[in-house]
Design an enzyme around this catalytic site. Structure first.
Site, PDB file in Angstrom:
ATOM      1  N   LYS A  11     106.895  -2.872 -47.428  1.00  0.00           N
ATOM      2  CA  LYS A  11     105.447  -3.044 -47.560  1.00  0.00           C
ATOM      3  C   LYS A  11     104.943  -2.186 -48.718  1.00  0.00           C
ATOM      4  CE  LYS A  11     101.984  -5.339 -46.455  1.00  0.00           C
ATOM      5  NZ  LYS A  11     102.019  -6.781 -46.618  1.00  0.00           N
TER       6      LYS A  11
ATOM      7  N   SER B 285     101.162 -12.236 -46.651  1.00  0.00           N
ATOM      8  CA  SER B 285     100.500 -11.309 -45.720  1.00  0.00           C
ATOM      9  C   SER B 285      99.418 -12.040 -44.912  1.00  0.00           C
ATOM     10  CB  SER B 285      99.930 -10.111 -46.467  1.00  0.00           C
ATOM     11  OG  SER B 285     100.961  -9.225 -46.828  1.00  0.00           O
TER      12      SER B 285
END
Length: 610
Positions: A205, A406
């Protein structure tokens, strides 16, 4: 005269002045409103341009899914300031392809000319979609020509579909490769004494790395290298197919390219000709002489016929409709605007569809997603409304554009089918939180914060360091958010949470990879998504409805007028310097960090590709 009488006289004079000023201001506002409306109506009056000859794709600016401003506004801008080049112009992908499709069947259009010097670019998925329609044009036995002084990679991708490519003697074809770069601010934040509190789940991430590092982490580097290499291979394969030449000839290794360029005495145009990138080297004047007998019509002057606009009359609801909903930009709890997909507008749009299914005869929905994600709250609001819509047995098909990562993937889980381009950037299944505090910055200049609270969780403010209890609370919430994310994906894709976690952890995937690992159902484009939606709804005869969210008329007029103003120095700076543009994007990102629980599902690194 008494003092009281003097005061009364002064007060009367003040009142007269006040009322006069207010009336003048009111009058100016009325004149501006009616003047603006009049100018817009004037711009709507299309100039009579002969609709025949060569259709010129003289694109300016960028290609996007859904534009913020209408063609009438750009036409009005031209009327006011003259026909100046507008490299910030947004061109609708679907209007552009509809025009090419119409030109393919139009007996009055004999050829297409690509003049792309002012075309800034588009994502790979959009370029491939335009290329599909250019291919159909050629298959109709109509030629395509491309002429340019210099071709960047987006320009050359479209030019490769031409039967013949012309380049000026001092021109070049700048096709070298793709790069994904980012700016990093850790040292800057340290120097400013800003304490950045980061909470995340996901090894890869990397969206928050610019705020906590001065360089790209090895995990993020490996992940980005993988999908960026695949995208570049797809680019090379496409231009190789169109030019009927090997990748290694069109774009050789750097050392080979430099050697061949040295042989050509540094002449970039001659190098492009020798390597088969272009077919003819000619001056603008010579090119004009060669095509002097052909009338040219700009893509902006070529009008769509009413039957091709696919705009539906509210009173004609006998034909089943497939509604299209756009999700473009950063997902935020707000109204939609440039680069922002506002959940308020999108949710309202979906509610209107759900409430008027029978009235408007809507049988299916295509959700066009082109978003790097954003707020968890905003993403969930849209996903929840999609869930409500599907409870009415209305098929929802997701068409992924250049990016559906996302939060863009979060909302895509609530669908019956997902179609992605081979070059769609997707995945990035991870979650993070970020809170800056300024206690060190403020203390450095002698400002402190102090007070009392009934709990360590109650006294949080940006002028104090976060208490340990708050850190634990937010991190647990982030962990829960990640479990929710992978559970949504697991349920939608018929996987276990362990399987999703393995391909999750914030990893980014291209559409071609995502299909293999089960994140999407099919590789294709928007047209494929519409066909699948029609099949799921058992439709053979249907129309496409492009609903637009209701907007405040004053805000719309204000935005349109702003669009017509000359660019400021800062805007020009941000437009022409990629790093400055990225800095502006990162700064605006802080403004969009307004999730009520400080939870974000956002893919920042995968957005800056050139």
């Amino acid at each position: 005269m008494s003092a009281l009488s003097v005061i009364k006289c002064i007060w009367k004079v003040i009142n007269v002045i006040r009322e006069t000023l207010l009336n003048l201001i009111f009058l100016v506002i009325i004149l501006l409103i009616f003047g603006g409306i009049g100018l817009i109506n004037e711009a709507k009056k299309q100039d009579i341009v002969p609709q025949y000859g060569s259709l010129v794709l003289d694109l300016e600016g960028v290609i996007v899914d859904n534009t913020n401003y209408s063609d009438e506004i750009y036409a009005l801008q031209s009327k006011i300031y003259g026909k100046k080049i507008n490299t910030s112009r947004e061109n609708s992908l679907f209007v552009l392809t509809q025009k090419i499709a119409q030109a393919t069947k139009d007996p009055n259009i004999k050829s297409i000319v690509l003049k792309l010097d002012n075309f800034v670019g588009a994502d790979m998925s959009s370029l491939q979609y335009v290329g599909k329609y250019l291919t159909k044009f050629k298959e109709a036995k109509k030629p395509i020509y491309a002429f340019g002084t210099t071709f960047n990679q987006s320009q050359y991708y479209l030019a490769s579909y031409a039967n013949k490519i012309y380049l000026t003697p001092l021109g070049s074809v700048n096709v070298y490769g793709l790069a994904a770069n980012n700016l990093y601010y850790k040292t800057l934040l340290d120097n400013l004494k800003i304490n950045t509190h980061v909470f995340r789940v996901g090894t890869y991430k990397s969206a928050i790395e610019p705020f906590i590092r001065d360089d790209m982490s090895e995990d993020a580097r490996n992940n980005t290298t993988r999908w960026l290499t695949h995208m570049w291979d797809n680019y090379l394969n496409d231009i190789s197919t169109q030019r009927k030449k090997a990748n290694s000839q069109l774009v050789p290794a750097p050392e080979t390219m430099l050697s061949e360029l040295r042989t050509a005495n540094g002449n970039m145009a001659q190098y492009a000709l020798s390597n088969g990138l272009v077919d003819v080297i000619t001056s603008s004047h010579q090119y004009e002489l060669e095509f002097a007998d052909q009338h040219e019509i700009s893509i902006y002057d070529y009008h769509l016929k009413s039957e091709n606009k696919q705009l539906i009359d509210d009173n004609q609801n006998s034909t089943p409709l497939i509604a299209v909903v756009f999700v473009n930009g950063t997902l935020n709890n707000s109204e939609s605007s440039s680069d922002v997909a506002g959940s308020q507008d999108i949710v309202q749009q979906l509610k209107e569809i759900r409430k008027n299914l029978d009235k408007n005869n809507i049988q299916a929905v295509v959700l066009r997603v082109n978003s790097p994600g954003g707020s968890v709250d905003a993403s969930e609001a849209i996903r929840s409304e999609l869930e409500a819509l599907r409870s009415y047995q209305i098929p929802v098909v997701v068409s992924m554009g250049g990016m559906a990562a996302s939060g863009g993937y979060w909302i895509s889980t609530q669908s019956d089918y997902i179609v992605a381009s081979p070059n769609t950037i997707t995945g990035s299944i991870g979650i993070f939180g970020i809170i800056p505090t300024f206690e060190n910055s403020l203390s450095h200049v002698g400002v402190y914060s102090d007070g009392v609270s009934t709990s360590p969780l109650a006294g949080n403010n940006l002028a104090k360091n976060l208490p340990e209890e708050t850190n634990q609370l937010i991190q647990m919430n982030i962990n829960n958010g990640y479990q929710t994310f992978i559970s949504l994906v697991a349920k939608a894709r018929k996987m276990t949470t362990e399987q999703v976690d393995k391909i999750g952890q914030g990893q980014v995937w291209l559409g071609s990879e995502a299909e293999k690992i089960g994140l999407v159902d099919k590789l294709g484009d928007f047209d494929d998504a519409v066909e699948i939606a029609a099949t799921l709804a058992d439709l053979t005869d249907y129309k496409i409805d492009w609903p637009k969210p209701e907007v405040n008329w004053f805000n719309a007029l204000y935005s349109d007028m702003i669009a017509m103003l000359p660019q400021s120095t800062a805007e020009i700076f941000f437009e022409h310097l990629p790093e400055a543009k990225q800095l502006k994007q990162h700064m605006s990102l802080w403004n969009n960090f307004n999730d009520t629980q400080n939870r974000y599902i956002y893919c920042l690194n995968c957005a800056d590709i050139r």
